[in-house]
Write an enzyme that holds these catalytic residues in place. Sequence first.
Site, PDB file in Angstrom:
ATOM      1  N   ASP A  78      62.485  -1.885  35.277  1.00 23.06           N
ATOM      2  CA  ASP A  78      62.275  -3.317  35.066  1.00 23.06           C
ATOM      3  C   ASP A  78      60.834  -3.660  35.424  1.00 23.06           C
ATOM      4  O   ASP A  78      60.237  -3.030  36.305  1.00 23.06           O
ATOM      5  CB  ASP A  78      63.228  -4.148  35.925  1.00 23.06           C
ATOM      6  N   GLN A  79      60.306  -4.635  34.722  1.00 24.27           N
ATOM      7  CA  GLN A  79      58.941  -5.089  34.991  1.00 24.27           C
ATOM      8  C   GLN A  79      58.931  -6.595  35.194  1.00 24.27           C
ATOM      9  O   GLN A  79      59.542  -7.338  34.422  1.00 24.27           O
ATOM     10  CB  GLN A  79      58.008  -4.727  33.836  1.00 24.27           C
TER      11      GLN A  79
END
Length: 201
Positions: A78-79
Amino acid sequence: MSASASFALVLASTSRYRRELLARLALPFETVAPDVDETPRAGEAPRELALRLALEKAQAVAQTMADCKPQAIVIGSDQVADLHGQPLGKPGTHERAAAQLARMSGQTVLFHTAVAVVQASRGFAQSSLATVTVRFRTLDAATIERYLLAEQPYDCAGSAKSEGLGIALLQAIESDDPTALIGLPLIRTAQLLRAAGLTLP
């Protein structure tokens, strides 16, 4: 242990960016969409949000595969873009992307990209975080509009693709894991896969 047909490598993501990056490691893998609520918790810092969601995505897919592929090694990622402690997600629309870029104009933005590797059958679960410091140029409305019409980065946190035309919006990028900004930190991913027992080429 080597990467063999005895167990599967699974990317818990439908992101084409992460799929293309993971393919660079020359390991066979499949992709499965994780069913995870990505809503930030009250007071949750952007870096903690990225780490939590990466692990939750990997765990969710590992759980769904427990019966058919119990030995599966699952990668979650995830970013979260971080502007002065405020998380910036994927804009989704032209208007939101324009507003994001206007906010980031002339600012330093941290992009926290987390990766987690889970093998539920033996209780393996490790995570790592790569933080990229990005300094944006001062952007006027016309520059923002030209860029968005040219690249339409509405599925990217931070509304810019550094691997494409978005690089022209930036003043500097500082990172110790070059692919982290695109969506998957491959140095850290490789480290976690080795820790899980995979032999990389």
